[in-house]
Motif scaffolding. Structure first.
Motif, PDB file in Angstrom:
ATOM      1  N   GLY A 100       0.789  -1.215   0.000  1.00  0.00           N
ATOM      2  CA  GLY A 100       0.000   0.000   0.000  1.00  0.00           C
ATOM      3  C   GLY A 100       0.821   1.263   0.000  1.00  0.00           C
ATOM      4  N   TYR A 101       2.119   1.137   0.256  1.00  0.00           N
ATOM      5  CA  TYR A 101       3.008   2.295   0.193  1.00  0.00           C
ATOM      6  C   TYR A 101       3.668   2.338  -1.183  1.00  0.00           C
ATOM      7  CZ  TYR A 101       2.680   2.742   5.276  1.00  0.00           C
ATOM      8  OH  TYR A 101       2.225   2.913   6.554  1.00  0.00           O
ATOM      9  N   PRO A 102       3.900   3.515  -1.739  1.00  0.00           N
ATOM     10  CA  PRO A 102       4.561   3.586  -3.038  1.00  0.00           C
ATOM     11  C   PRO A 102       6.023   3.160  -2.991  1.00  0.00           C
ATOM     12  CG  PRO A 102       4.178   5.785  -2.147  1.00  0.00           C
ATOM     13  CD  PRO A 102       3.435   4.835  -1.276  1.00  0.00           C
ATOM     14  N   THR A 103       6.658   3.277  -1.821  1.00  0.00           N
ATOM     15  CA  THR A 103       8.043   2.826  -1.645  1.00  0.00           C
ATOM     16  C   THR A 103       8.029   1.529  -0.847  1.00  0.00           C
ATOM     17  OG1 THR A 103       8.969   5.048  -1.739  1.00  0.00           O
ATOM     18  CG2 THR A 103      10.278   3.377  -0.613  1.00  0.00           C
ATOM     19  N   ARG A 104       8.566   0.468  -1.434  1.00  0.00           N
ATOM     20  CA  ARG A 104       8.549  -0.835  -0.765  1.00  0.00           C
ATOM     21  C   ARG A 104       9.931  -1.482  -0.710  1.00  0.00           C
ATOM     22  NH1 ARG A 104       3.757  -0.349  -3.553  1.00  0.00           N
ATOM     23  NH2 ARG A 104       4.690  -1.119  -5.481  1.00  0.00           N
ATOM     24  N   VAL A 105      10.946  -0.742  -1.151  1.00  0.00           N
ATOM     25  CA  VAL A 105      12.323  -1.236  -1.131  1.00  0.00           C
ATOM     26  C   VAL A 105      13.114  -0.450  -0.098  1.00  0.00           C
ATOM     27  CG1 VAL A 105      14.465  -1.454  -2.472  1.00  0.00           C
ATOM     28  CG2 VAL A 105      12.266  -1.982  -3.531  1.00  0.00           C
ATOM     29  N   GLY A 106      13.962  -1.139   0.663  1.00  0.00           N
ATOM     30  CA  GLY A 106      14.781  -0.478   1.665  1.00  0.00           C
ATOM     31  C   GLY A 106      16.077  -1.222   1.906  1.00  0.00           C
ATOM     32  N   CYS A 145      17.130   4.193  12.019  1.00  0.00           N
ATOM     33  CA  CYS A 145      16.180   3.154  11.618  1.00  0.00           C
ATOM     34  C   CYS A 145      14.875   3.836  11.206  1.00  0.00           C
ATOM     35  CB  CYS A 145      15.943   2.146  12.737  1.00  0.00           C
ATOM     36  SG  CYS A 145      14.815   0.819  12.231  1.00  0.00           S
ATOM     37  N   PRO A 146      14.771   4.245   9.938  1.00  0.00           N
ATOM     38  CA  PRO A 146      13.588   4.959   9.474  1.00  0.00           C
ATOM     39  C   PRO A 146      12.572   4.056   8.802  1.00  0.00           C
ATOM     40  CG  PRO A 146      15.274   5.134   7.809  1.00  0.00           C
ATOM     41  CD  PRO A 146      15.816   4.202   8.892  1.00  0.00           C
ATOM     42  N   LEU A 147      12.600   2.762   9.138  1.00  0.00           N
ATOM     43  CA  LEU A 147      11.751   1.798   8.458  1.00  0.00           C
ATOM     44  C   LEU A 147      10.607   1.357   9.370  1.00  0.00           C
ATOM     45  CD1 LEU A 147      14.531  -0.336   6.716  1.00  0.00           C
ATOM     46  CD2 LEU A 147      13.230   1.589   5.793  1.00  0.00           C
ATOM     47  N   SER A 148       9.586   2.179   9.420  1.00  0.00           N
ATOM     48  CA  SER A 148       8.336   1.872  10.105  1.00  0.00           C
ATOM     49  C   SER A 148       7.237   2.567   9.317  1.00  0.00           C
ATOM     50  CB  SER A 148       8.356   2.384  11.551  1.00  0.00           C
ATOM     51  OG  SER A 148       8.287   3.801  11.576  1.00  0.00           O
ATOM     52  N   PRO A 149       5.974   2.176   9.491  1.00  0.00           N
ATOM     53  CA  PRO A 149       4.908   2.846   8.734  1.00  0.00           C
ATOM     54  C   PRO A 149       4.907   4.360   8.917  1.00  0.00           C
ATOM     55  CG  PRO A 149       4.083   0.836   9.738  1.00  0.00           C
ATOM     56  CD  PRO A 149       5.463   1.033  10.274  1.00  0.00           C
ATOM     57  N   TYR A 150       5.046   4.802  10.176  1.00  0.00           N
ATOM     58  CA  TYR A 150       5.037   6.246  10.436  1.00  0.00           C
ATOM     59  C   TYR A 150       6.244   6.924   9.802  1.00  0.00           C
ATOM     60  CZ  TYR A 150       5.720  10.584  13.002  1.00  0.00           C
ATOM     61  OH  TYR A 150       5.939  11.897  13.335  1.00  0.00           O
ATOM     62  N   ALA A 151       7.434   6.336   9.990  1.00  0.00           N
ATOM     63  CA  ALA A 151       8.653   6.950   9.460  1.00  0.00           C
ATOM     64  C   ALA A 151       8.620   7.002   7.941  1.00  0.00           C
ATOM     65  CB  ALA A 151       9.876   6.174   9.942  1.00  0.00           C
ATOM     66  N   LEU A 152       8.136   5.953   7.314  1.00  0.00           N
ATOM     67  CA  LEU A 152       8.075   5.945   5.854  1.00  0.00           C
ATOM     68  C   LEU A 152       7.073   6.984   5.354  1.00  0.00           C
ATOM     69  CD1 LEU A 152       9.171   4.639   3.305  1.00  0.00           C
ATOM     70  CD2 LEU A 152       7.350   2.935   3.456  1.00  0.00           C
ATOM     71  N   ALA A 153       5.950   7.113   6.043  1.00  0.00           N
ATOM     72  CA  ALA A 153       4.958   8.119   5.650  1.00  0.00           C
ATOM     73  C   ALA A 153       5.553   9.524   5.737  1.00  0.00           C
ATOM     74  CB  ALA A 153       3.716   8.009   6.532  1.00  0.00           C
ATOM     75  N   CYS A 154       6.348   9.785   6.775  1.00  0.00           N
ATOM     76  CA  CYS A 154       6.991  11.102   6.918  1.00  0.00           C
ATOM     77  C   CYS A 154       7.949  11.367   5.770  1.00  0.00           C
ATOM     78  CB  CYS A 154       7.734  11.178   8.248  1.00  0.00           C
ATOM     79  SG  CYS A 154       6.670  11.243   9.700  1.00  0.00           S
ATOM     80  N   GLN A 155       8.711  10.351   5.381  1.00  0.00           N
ATOM     81  CA  GLN A 155       9.667  10.530   4.286  1.00  0.00           C
ATOM     82  C   GLN A 155       8.958  10.705   2.947  1.00  0.00           C
ATOM     83  OE1 GLN A 155      13.353   7.819   4.805  1.00  0.00           O
ATOM     84  NE2 GLN A 155      11.792   6.930   6.147  1.00  0.00           N
ATOM     85  N   LEU A 156       7.860   9.996   2.766  1.00  0.00           N
ATOM     86  CA  LEU A 156       7.121  10.110   1.509  1.00  0.00           C
ATOM     87  C   LEU A 156       6.595  11.526   1.301  1.00  0.00           C
ATOM     88  CD1 LEU A 156       5.167   6.735   1.602  1.00  0.00           C
ATOM     89  CD2 LEU A 156       6.804   7.427  -0.156  1.00  0.00           C
ATOM     90  N   ARG A 157       6.323  12.211   2.389  1.00  0.00           N
ATOM     91  CA  ARG A 157       5.810  13.586   2.303  1.00  0.00           C
ATOM     92  C   ARG A 157       6.791  14.494   1.564  1.00  0.00           C
ATOM     93  NH1 ARG A 157       3.705  17.580   1.463  1.00  0.00           N
ATOM     94  NH2 ARG A 157       2.330  18.885   2.714  1.00  0.00           N
ATOM     95  N   SER A 158       8.074  14.167   1.592  1.00  0.00           N
ATOM     96  CA  SER A 158       9.073  15.009   0.933  1.00  0.00           C
ATOM     97  C   SER A 158       9.033  14.879  -0.582  1.00  0.00           C
ATOM     98  CB  SER A 158      10.481  14.637   1.420  1.00  0.00           C
ATOM     99  OG  SER A 158      10.874  13.357   0.910  1.00  0.00           O
ATOM    100  N   GLY A 159       8.462  13.781  -1.089  1.00  0.00           N
ATOM    101  CA  GLY A 159       8.445  13.538  -2.517  1.00  0.00           C
ATOM    102  C   GLY A 159       9.780  13.111  -3.096  1.00  0.00           C
ATOM    103  N   VAL A 207      16.300   5.341  -1.693  1.00  0.00           N
ATOM    104  CA  VAL A 207      15.756   4.189  -0.981  1.00  0.00           C
ATOM    105  C   VAL A 207      16.135   4.334   0.494  1.00  0.00           C
ATOM    106  CG1 VAL A 207      16.092   1.710  -0.625  1.00  0.00           C
ATOM    107  CG2 VAL A 207      15.713   2.596  -2.927  1.00  0.00           C
ATOM    108  N   PRO A 208      15.185   4.297   1.426  1.00  0.00           N
ATOM    109  CA  PRO A 208      15.509   4.459   2.841  1.00  0.00           C
ATOM    110  C   PRO A 208      16.249   3.241   3.390  1.00  0.00           C
ATOM    111  CG  PRO A 208      13.208   3.867   2.607  1.00  0.00           C
ATOM    112  CD  PRO A 208      13.742   4.065   1.211  1.00  0.00           C
ATOM    113  N   ALA A 209      17.076   3.471   4.384  1.00  0.00           N
ATOM    114  CA  ALA A 209      17.864   2.375   4.959  1.00  0.00           C
ATOM    115  C   ALA A 209      18.093   2.621   6.440  1.00  0.00           C
ATOM    116  CB  ALA A 209      19.206   2.233   4.239  1.00  0.00           C
ATOM    117  N   GLU A 210      18.405   1.537   7.135  1.00  0.00           N
ATOM    118  CA  GLU A 210      18.756   1.622   8.550  1.00  0.00           C
ATOM    119  C   GLU A 210      20.264   1.405   8.709  1.00  0.00           C
ATOM    120  OE1 GLU A 210      17.091  -1.502  10.903  1.00  0.00           O
ATOM    121  OE2 GLU A 210      17.832  -3.105   9.613  1.00  0.00           O
ATOM    122  N   GLY A 211      20.735   1.624   9.945  1.00  0.00           N
ATOM    123  CA  GLY A 211      22.130   1.341  10.259  1.00  0.00           C
ATOM    124  C   GLY A 211      23.009   2.566  10.210  1.00  0.00           C
ATOM    125  N   GLY A 212      24.321   2.327  10.144  1.00  0.00           N
ATOM    126  CA  GLY A 212      25.289   3.415  10.121  1.00  0.00           C
ATOM    127  C   GLY A 212      26.630   2.958  10.641  1.00  0.00           C
TER     128      GLY A 212
END
Length: 429
Positions: free
Chosen positions: A57-63, A204-218, A241-246
């Motif tokens: 349901g999210y347009p971005t599904r790869v991370g 770690c930006p990989l959660s429904p809320y975090a992804l929704a926030c990032q999608l807002r940027s376009g 593509v969003p990713a976790e770690g560092g």
């Protein structure tokens, strides 16, 4: 394990020098510096379908997710229930960095050791779980650690308690640029008298809320095929593509490191941060003039002319207008003498402040292994993005790297690293 030794006091009038003696990597490229370096040199892409939650349901599904990460291997049961995955990644990276530096897990002189990390979005997975329990569960409550685990400074607080870092500690927030800012702040802390500073960042930006926030940027990629989803500077680029770690580093006063016989990866010799000071809109791409100024200031403070730079590791957002803006800034600084440019974010995804810290790890490891790694793209550089991308590995000449990063809403940072030549192998090795 080598124990800390009394520092060698700098001569009168000489500023203390800050060197990196330990690197801890926990990223999609792997856990530990060896795994990360293998990913960088092999060019194997480590991004794939998001599994930390169902992205249907999210347009971005790869991370980019850390493979095989088991928090219990680095965090005890009490800490597990108090912390978000972002902080648990920080525990792991710090433990690896301290071990790599040959330092104990607990500071023997707590007030001479400090921790300064970068952060941005905080404990997303933990916070979302608790808020869903509040509004969707019968108890209508949240756990006792909600406010602690979600807080953007949680990792610094937990690490300072666990490792007994009681020196001047803090957290910096500048989105991706913060990973470089944390190292700059570590140098300032060393110059003010602290012997050891743990710096860097995880995310770690990989959660429904975090992804929704990032999608807002376009700015996120909507491509489902991992090999085509994140292509910085390429004609086919269409977002990140969003990713976790560092990565986390042990930054040490040089005399302190030499006195205990530590292995040194390199020295942080220059840094700078600027800000665009303009509104960020849907059509903006960052100010290349302000970005170039950060690069020039960092080089000036390092006493390094542009033609001495062996390697540039760029921000590499993967959004066409931002990529062109970054290329413009680099051409402004280096003119007709473009240095080798190498980026590997397309292999791992963009971990925000953790991603720029990971770029620092790559640059230091390149000098440690005496090899500048080939860039993971672009295959077909976009118009305006024709930079000196490394197409094949080569040996460094002067061992100077410029690492660049931009944070959303106008943050620009640059860091200059001077690597140490690897120790020649003996005939019996």
């Amino acid at each position: 394990m080598t124990l800390p030794a009394p520092a060698v006091t700098p001569a009168p009038g000489e500023r203390a020098r800050a060197v990196v003696t330990g690197i801890g990597v926990v990223a999609p490229s792997g856990i530990g510096v060896d795994a990360h370096w293998r990913t960088v040199t092999s060019g194997v892409r480590r991004t794939g379908p998001i599994t930390l939650f169902d992205p249907t349901g999210y347009p971005t599904r790869v991370g980019g997710e850390v493979p095989g990460f088991q928090p219990a291997a680095y965090v005890d049961t009490r800490q597990l229930v108090q912390t978000d995955r972002w902080t648990q990644l920080g525990f792991a990276a710090t433990a690896l960095a301290l071990a790599d530096a040959g330092l104990p897990a607990r500071a023997p002189d707590p007030y001479a050791w400090a921790v300064t990390l970068a952060s941005s979005s905080g404990g997303n997975l933990f916070g979302q779980r608790e808020l869903q329990r509040l509004w969707g569960g019968p108890s209508r409550t949240v756990g006792a650690y909600q406010s602690i685990a979600w807080f953007y400074a949680a990792s610094v607080g937990q690490l300072s308690i666990h490792h007994q870092f009681k020196g001047p500690s803090g957290v910096l927030v500048a989105e991706t640029a913060g990973g470089l800012d944390s190292l700059a702040h570590a140098v300032r802390t060393i110059r003010r008298g602290t012997s050891v500073v743990v710096a860097g960042a995880t995310e770690c930006p990989l959660s429904p809320y975090a992804l929704a926030c990032q999608l807002r940027s376009g700015l996120l990629s909507a491509v489902d095929e991992p090999a085509a989803a994140y292509l910085p500077f390429d004609r086919a680029a269409g977002g990140y593509v969003p990713a976790e770690g560092g990565a986390v580093f042990v930054v040490e006063e040089r005399g302190h490191a030499l006195a205990r016989g530590a292995r040194i990866y390199g020295e942080v010799t220059g840094w700078a941060a600027t800000h665009d000071a303009v509104h960020t809109g849907p059509d903006t791409a960052g100010d290349p003039t302000a970005y170039a100024r950060a690069m020039r200031l960092a080089l000036d403070r390092a006493g390094c002319p542009p033609d001495e730079v062996d390697l540039v590791v760029p921000d590499a957002l993967g959004v066409p207008r931002y990529d062109r803006s970054e290329a413009t800034a680099l051409r402004t600084v280096f003119a007709d003498r473009p240095p080798p440019v190498s980026t590997h974010k397309s292999l791992t995804g963009r971990a925000h402040q953790g991603g720029s810290a990971l770029d620092v790890a790559t640059a230091l490891l390149a000098f440690h292994h005496d090899m500048l790694p080939a860039s993971a793209g672009p295959v077909d550089p976009a118009p305006g993005c024709e930079l000196g991308f490394l197409r094949a590995p080569r040996r460094p000449e002067r061992r100077v790297a410029l690492v660049c990063a931009r944070g959303f809403d106008g943050f620009n940072s640059a860091l200059v690293l001077r690597g140490v030549a690897p120790t020649p192998r003996s005939a019996t090795d």
